[in-house]
Design an enzyme around this catalytic site. Structure first.
Site, PDB file in Angstrom:
ATOM      1  N   GLU A  85       0.829  -1.212   0.000  1.00 31.89           N
ATOM      2  CA  GLU A  85       0.000   0.000   0.000  1.00 31.89           C
ATOM      3  C   GLU A  85       0.864   1.263   0.000  1.00 31.89           C
ATOM      4  O   GLU A  85       0.518   2.258  -0.630  1.00 31.89           O
ATOM      5  CB  GLU A  85      -0.947  -0.022   1.203  1.00 31.89           C
ATOM      6  CG  GLU A  85      -1.995  -1.129   1.074  1.00 31.89           C
ATOM      7  CD  GLU A  85      -2.894  -1.237   2.285  1.00 31.89           C
ATOM      8  OE1 GLU A  85      -2.382  -1.590   3.372  1.00 31.89           O
ATOM      9  OE2 GLU A  85      -4.096  -0.952   2.161  1.00 31.89           O
TER      10      GLU A  85
ATOM     11  N   GLU B  65      -3.746  -9.561   3.394  1.00 36.90           N
ATOM     12  CA  GLU B  65      -4.579  -9.277   4.562  1.00 36.90           C
ATOM     13  C   GLU B  65      -5.700 -10.282   4.771  1.00 36.90           C
ATOM     14  O   GLU B  65      -6.019 -10.655   5.902  1.00 36.90           O
ATOM     15  CB  GLU B  65      -5.188  -7.860   4.451  1.00 36.90           C
ATOM     16  CG  GLU B  65      -4.217  -6.732   4.762  1.00 36.90           C
ATOM     17  CD  GLU B  65      -3.431  -6.275   3.541  1.00 36.90           C
ATOM     18  OE1 GLU B  65      -3.384  -7.010   2.527  1.00 36.90           O
ATOM     19  OE2 GLU B  65      -2.849  -5.172   3.608  1.00 36.90           O
TER      20      GLU B  65
HETATM   21  C1  3H9 Z   1      -1.468  -5.251   6.876  1.00 34.40           C
HETATM   22  O1  3H9 Z   1      -0.509  -4.877   6.295  1.00 34.40           O
HETATM   23  C2  3H9 Z   1      -2.661  -4.394   7.148  1.00 34.40           C
HETATM   24  C3  3H9 Z   1      -2.717  -3.102   6.336  1.00 34.40           C
HETATM   25  O2  3H9 Z   1      -3.350  -3.277   5.107  1.00 34.40           O
HETATM   26  C4  3H9 Z   1      -3.577  -2.104   7.055  1.00 34.40           C
HETATM   27  C5  3H9 Z   1      -2.898  -1.156   7.912  1.00 34.40           C
HETATM   28  C6  3H9 Z   1      -3.781  -0.075   8.407  1.00 34.40           C
HETATM   29  N1  3H9 Z   1       4.230  -7.981  11.568  1.00 34.40           N
HETATM   30  O3  3H9 Z   1       7.751 -15.436   8.230  1.00 34.40           O
HETATM   31  P1  3H9 Z   1       9.116 -15.293   8.765  1.00 34.40           P
HETATM   32  C7  3H9 Z   1       7.803 -11.655  11.910  1.00 34.40           C
HETATM   33  S1  3H9 Z   1      -1.550  -6.824   7.507  1.00 34.40           S
HETATM   34  C8  3H9 Z   1       4.918  -8.420  12.623  1.00 34.40           C
HETATM   35  O4  3H9 Z   1       9.675 -16.407   9.543  1.00 34.40           O
HETATM   36  P2  3H9 Z   1      10.213 -15.374   6.105  1.00 34.40           P
HETATM   37  C9  3H9 Z   1       7.515 -13.114  12.133  1.00 34.40           C
HETATM   38  O5  3H9 Z   1       6.563 -13.299  13.149  1.00 34.40           O
HETATM   39  C10 3H9 Z   1       0.027  -7.538   7.191  1.00 34.40           C
HETATM   40  N2  3H9 Z   1       5.812  -9.417  12.573  1.00 34.40           N
HETATM   41  O6  3H9 Z   1      10.158 -14.875   7.615  1.00 34.40           O
HETATM   42  C11 3H9 Z   1       8.860 -13.662  12.485  1.00 34.40           C
HETATM   43  O7  3H9 Z   1       9.119 -13.322  13.838  1.00 34.40           O
HETATM   44  P3  3H9 Z   1       9.941 -14.293  14.780  1.00 34.40           P
HETATM   45  C12 3H9 Z   1       0.125  -8.036   5.808  1.00 34.40           C
HETATM   46  C13 3H9 Z   1       6.004  -9.994  11.409  1.00 34.40           C
HETATM   47  O8  3H9 Z   1      11.435 -14.818   5.536  1.00 34.40           O
HETATM   48  C14 3H9 Z   1       9.799 -12.829  11.615  1.00 34.40           C
HETATM   49  O9  3H9 Z   1       9.049 -11.648  11.272  1.00 34.40           O
HETATM   50  N3  3H9 Z   1       1.397  -8.704   5.652  1.00 34.40           N
HETATM   51  C15 3H9 Z   1       5.309  -9.612  10.272  1.00 34.40           C
HETATM   52  O10 3H9 Z   1       9.954 -16.835   6.041  1.00 34.40           O
HETATM   53  C16 3H9 Z   1      10.243 -13.517  10.345  1.00 34.40           C
HETATM   54  O11 3H9 Z   1       9.087 -13.970   9.631  1.00 34.40           O
HETATM   55  C17 3H9 Z   1       1.548 -10.023   5.808  1.00 34.40           C
HETATM   56  O12 3H9 Z   1       0.600 -10.738   6.099  1.00 34.40           O
HETATM   57  C18 3H9 Z   1       4.380  -8.551  10.363  1.00 34.40           C
HETATM   58  N4  3H9 Z   1       3.691  -8.113   9.309  1.00 34.40           N
HETATM   59  O13 3H9 Z   1       8.959 -14.685   5.404  1.00 34.40           O
HETATM   60  C19 3H9 Z   1       2.917 -10.590   5.590  1.00 34.40           C
HETATM   61  N5  3H9 Z   1       5.702 -10.387   9.235  1.00 34.40           N
HETATM   62  O14 3H9 Z   1      11.277 -14.442  14.121  1.00 34.40           O
HETATM   63  C20 3H9 Z   1       3.307 -11.475   6.717  1.00 34.40           C
HETATM   64  C21 3H9 Z   1       6.631 -11.220   9.716  1.00 34.40           C
HETATM   65  O15 3H9 Z   1       9.956 -13.585  16.091  1.00 34.40           O
HETATM   66  N6  3H9 Z   1       4.659 -11.964   6.641  1.00 34.40           N
HETATM   67  N7  3H9 Z   1       6.818 -10.998  11.028  1.00 34.40           N
HETATM   68  O16 3H9 Z   1       9.161 -15.564  14.819  1.00 34.40           O
HETATM   69  C22 3H9 Z   1       5.075 -12.914   5.764  1.00 34.40           C
HETATM   70  O17 3H9 Z   1       4.334 -13.379   4.934  1.00 34.40           O
HETATM   71  C23 3H9 Z   1       6.491 -13.415   5.898  1.00 34.40           C
HETATM   72  O18 3H9 Z   1       6.937 -13.068   7.176  1.00 34.40           O
HETATM   73  C24 3H9 Z   1       7.472 -12.858   4.863  1.00 34.40           C
HETATM   74  C25 3H9 Z   1       8.918 -13.312   5.248  1.00 34.40           C
HETATM   75  C26 3H9 Z   1       7.119 -13.414   3.489  1.00 34.40           C
HETATM   76  C27 3H9 Z   1       7.458 -11.363   4.832  1.00 34.40           C
END
Ligand code: 3H9
Length: 684
Positions: free
Chosen positions: A108, A128
């Protein structure tokens, strides 16, 4: 130079302000990041020498989204929508430089910029919906303005990641930068200096065919099966066709605010963090996996073939061994058919397809596996057959090679004990079809060495699967829980519920398929054989329901015989009066006066049964944490992710309610077993 510690740093490259977000591990848009971005835009506007802005990220990825840990807490200003608007409204051109994954709030931010460039291999998307929410910072309003309604509906409702080729084609990014990304973004920004910024929000959403959009929306609603967020995402995207930006943003924000505090969002957040937790296995932190280049697979039935395909897809060299030339040919055809289907469906290109097939070798002699780093046996589910094979494999496998058994029920410790290398043995329980299903139960035996287990987990990750570590017991986590829930469903049938009432209640609750429909699909004969096998050793006080036995005795093995729990005349599932009669006879034989089960009562009974067994599994150390059990059910057994899994949902219902239900259930079950100790503790 920044006076206070901030995750957003600025530097000047001539007339371009380069703004770098550095918030490890994934550059989530935390409050500090949002404030830093807003300040950077203000600084750029205030400084006459700055003529353009580049927003980039340090580390492995562009902003991966809002900080999920902040959800459910009071919002801290500035909110992401405000930051996005500030970027879009900036009088000077802003270029987003993307690498890794620009997801959710990250995408975004990029959509609010006036241009987007990306490193090769970058992925963008709006995941999301997978967290039970919709984008809340303009994603649903800006995406259709760039890509059109149809593409925006697809992307926002599926949450899928779009790679650079497609992103270019859809107009989501303007250029791919080979080499230094930030330098390329700065160069791109320079070309925009002096021109009017191209504001995404100011574009008109391209006209679309209303009939096509209606069809897409209906398909999303059907596929969502009770999950609210995908349909809401479609609703929000469609507003972009008629509403001015400001009104569209307000409507999107209202939906977001509703969903973010919903039960579905809480459950899906639980699943998200559970998946990250599952990767942390006690005793293997910091342990390096053994190298894996070549994998052997013994047995090319449905399971072995699926496993071999998954391995080849992950780039591993595979050798498949079958017992004779005829079986090998059948197996080869089975493997080829799966690869070919992927080609025909357009899931792979011709080059990849050829390479994957070329990575697979075939042999009829186990000695072909002498160089394998890991050998997975996927032969018939019989202890003696598997033990004999493992003994032979132990002889041909090189020192340090890992032997894995793909068993669903058998004692991995006893199987390991027949080899000279029990520390190198583990269970890898794949789910059918093995090249598609995401769950992998990694079974840790008593003697399994930490680096053997680490290798199993690393393999799971390499295959793109969700690996959950489990201990040795009959059926491990998944099938053990499945057995108790089936049993309770059969007891409910005997007590008065009709099979279709149970299936309907559970399907309405969001389960992919009710237990009786599933049995008919999978076949009733294997479980029947198993019941006969263990009949002699069963606790005689344990209640048994004979309906399934009687169906099997009548040759009703499910869909493959045209009849099972249901009738399947001309392929359609229907209640069969014959089955109703058998059930009535069984009730009469046992003197049971049938009673009614409301759908809610059916659902609570099933969840209570699973929670009780789940606590037994935890008490015995078979699973490390309750959330691992949830992941197994969600990813292998059709438990709706938006309900969070059986342990999460039981907690939501309340441990006291669950305990009371378990006590009723155990009383009906013979009454000799107390509820699980962990459940009693949770309820006190
Ligand atoms: C959103 O954006 C809402 C908006 O539209 C509205 C706003 C108003 N937040 O997965 P990994 C942590 S909703 C906090 O193992 P990878 C994760 O818990 C969001 N923490 O790495 C982990 O922590 P720990 C939409 C997060 O390389 C560490 O980072 N976005 C977040 O295998 C490593 O993660 C998503 O849904 C976060 N957003 O994969 C994307 N993301 O080491 C969600 C990750 O302590 N994330 N962490 O256990 C992913 O899909 C994967 O993490 C990503 C990396 C592909 C980025």
């Amino acid at each position: 130079v920044n006076a206070v510690e901030t995750p957003v740093v600025m530097r000047r490259d001539g007339a371009v302000l380069v703004v770098t977000i550095d918030n490890p591990p994934v550059n989530a848009a935390s409050a500090a990041v949002r404030a830093g971005l807003r300040d950077a835009i203000r600084a750029a506007e205030a400084d006459a020498e700055i003529r353009a802005v580049v927003i980039a990220c340090a580390g492995r990825t562009f902003v991966a989204g809002a900080d999920i840990r902040e959800f459910g807490k009071p919002p801290v200003s500035p909110l992401l929508p405000e930051v996005a608007s500030a970027i879009e409204d900036c009088a000077k051109p802003v270029v987003a430089a993307l690498h890794g994954t620009a997801l959710g709030g990250g995408f975004e931010i990029a959509l609010s910029a006036h241009a987007r460039v990306a490193a090769p291999g970058t992925g963008v998307g709006l995941p999301e919906v997978k967290l039970g929410i919709i984008p809340g910072a303009g994603g649903t309003q800006r995406l259709p303005r760039l890509a059109g309604l149809a593409a925006a509906i697809d992307i926002a409702s599926s949450g899928r990641v779009v790679k650079t080729d497609e992103a270019l084609r859809l107009g989501l990014i303007d250029a791919v930068v080979e080499g230094d990304l930030v330098a390329g973004a700065v160069a791109h920004a320079r070309t925009l200096i002096g021109g009017a910024p191209r504001r995404t929000g100011a574009l008109a959403t391209p006209a679309a065919d209303p009939g096509e959009i209606e069809k897409l929306a209906a398909a999303v609603a059907k596929k969502a099966r009770g999950q609210v967020s995908p349909t809401k995402a479609v609703e929000a995207v469609r507003l972009a066709a008629t509403l001015p930006l400001a009104e569209g943003l307000a409507a999107e924000r209202a939906i977001f605010a509703d969903l973010v505090v919903s039960d579905q969002a809480a459950a899906l957040r639980h699943v998200f963090f559970a998946e990250r937790e599952a990767a942390k296995v006690p005793g293997v932190e910091g342990v390096s996996p053994r190298p894996l280049a070549h994998v052997g697979v013994v047995g090319a039935g449905t399971m072995g073939a699926g496993i071999a395909v998954a391995l080849a897809e992950a780039g591993l060299e595979v050798t498949i061994v079958e017992r004779d030339a005829a079986a090998l040919e059948t197996g080869r055809a089975r493997v080829a058919a799966i690869h070919d289907r992927n080609l025909q469906a357009g899931r792979v290109d011709a080059g990849t397809h050829t390479a994957r097939r070329a990575r697979t070798a075939y042999a009829t002699d186990l000695s072909a596996l002498g160089a394998s780093d890991l050998i997975i046996e996927a032969v018939f589910e019989d202890f003696d057959v598997k033990a004999a094979l493992l003994r032979d494999l132990d002889r041909v496998a090189k020192p340090g090679a890992i032997l894995a058994t793909n068993t669903s029920y058998l004692d991995v410790d006893a199987l390991a004990a027949v080899t000279s290398r029990p520390a190198d043995v583990l269970g890898l329980h794949f789910f059918s079809p093995a090249n598609v299903m995401r769950l992998l139960e990694v079974v840790r035996g008593r003697a399994t060495a930490p680096d053997t287990l680490a290798t199993g987990l690393a393999l799971g990750k390499r295959l793109g699967k969700l690996a959950v570590t489990v201990g040795v017991c009959d059926g491990f986590v998944g099938n053990r829980m499945l057995a108790v829930w089936r049993r309770q469903c059969e007891i409910m049938v005997e007590e008065g519920a009709a099979p279709h009432e149970i299936d309907q209640a559970l399907e309405a609750h969001g389960f992919a398929m009710g237990p009786f429909a599933v049995q008919d699909l999978a076949g009733l004969d294997i479980a029947w054989a198993r019941r006969k096998r263990i009949a002699a050793t069963r606790d005689p006080a344990e209640r048994t329901v004979a309906v399934a036995d009687r169906l099997c005795e009548a040759g009703r093995f499910g869909q493959k015989t045209g009849a099972g729990w249901y009738a399947y005349a001309n392929g359609k599932r229907a209640v069969d009066p014959l089955v109703t009669a058998i059930i009535a006879e069984e009730r009469t034989r046992k003197g049971i006066a049938p009673r009614q089960f409301a759908p809610d009562a059916i659902v609570v009974r099933v969840i209570a049964a699973m929670a009780d067994e789940g606590f037994r599994i935890l008490d015995e150390g078979i699973a490390a944490r309750a959330s691992d059990i949830d992941l197994v059910k969600v990813n292998g057994y059709g438990y709706p992710a938006w309900r969070g899994g059986p342990m999460f949902e039981a907690g939501r219902i309340g441990w006291r309610t669950i305990l009371a239900e378990v006590e009723r259930m155990l009383a009906e079950d013979g009454g000799r077993r107390p509820p699980a100790a962990g459940l009693v503790a949770a309820a006190s």
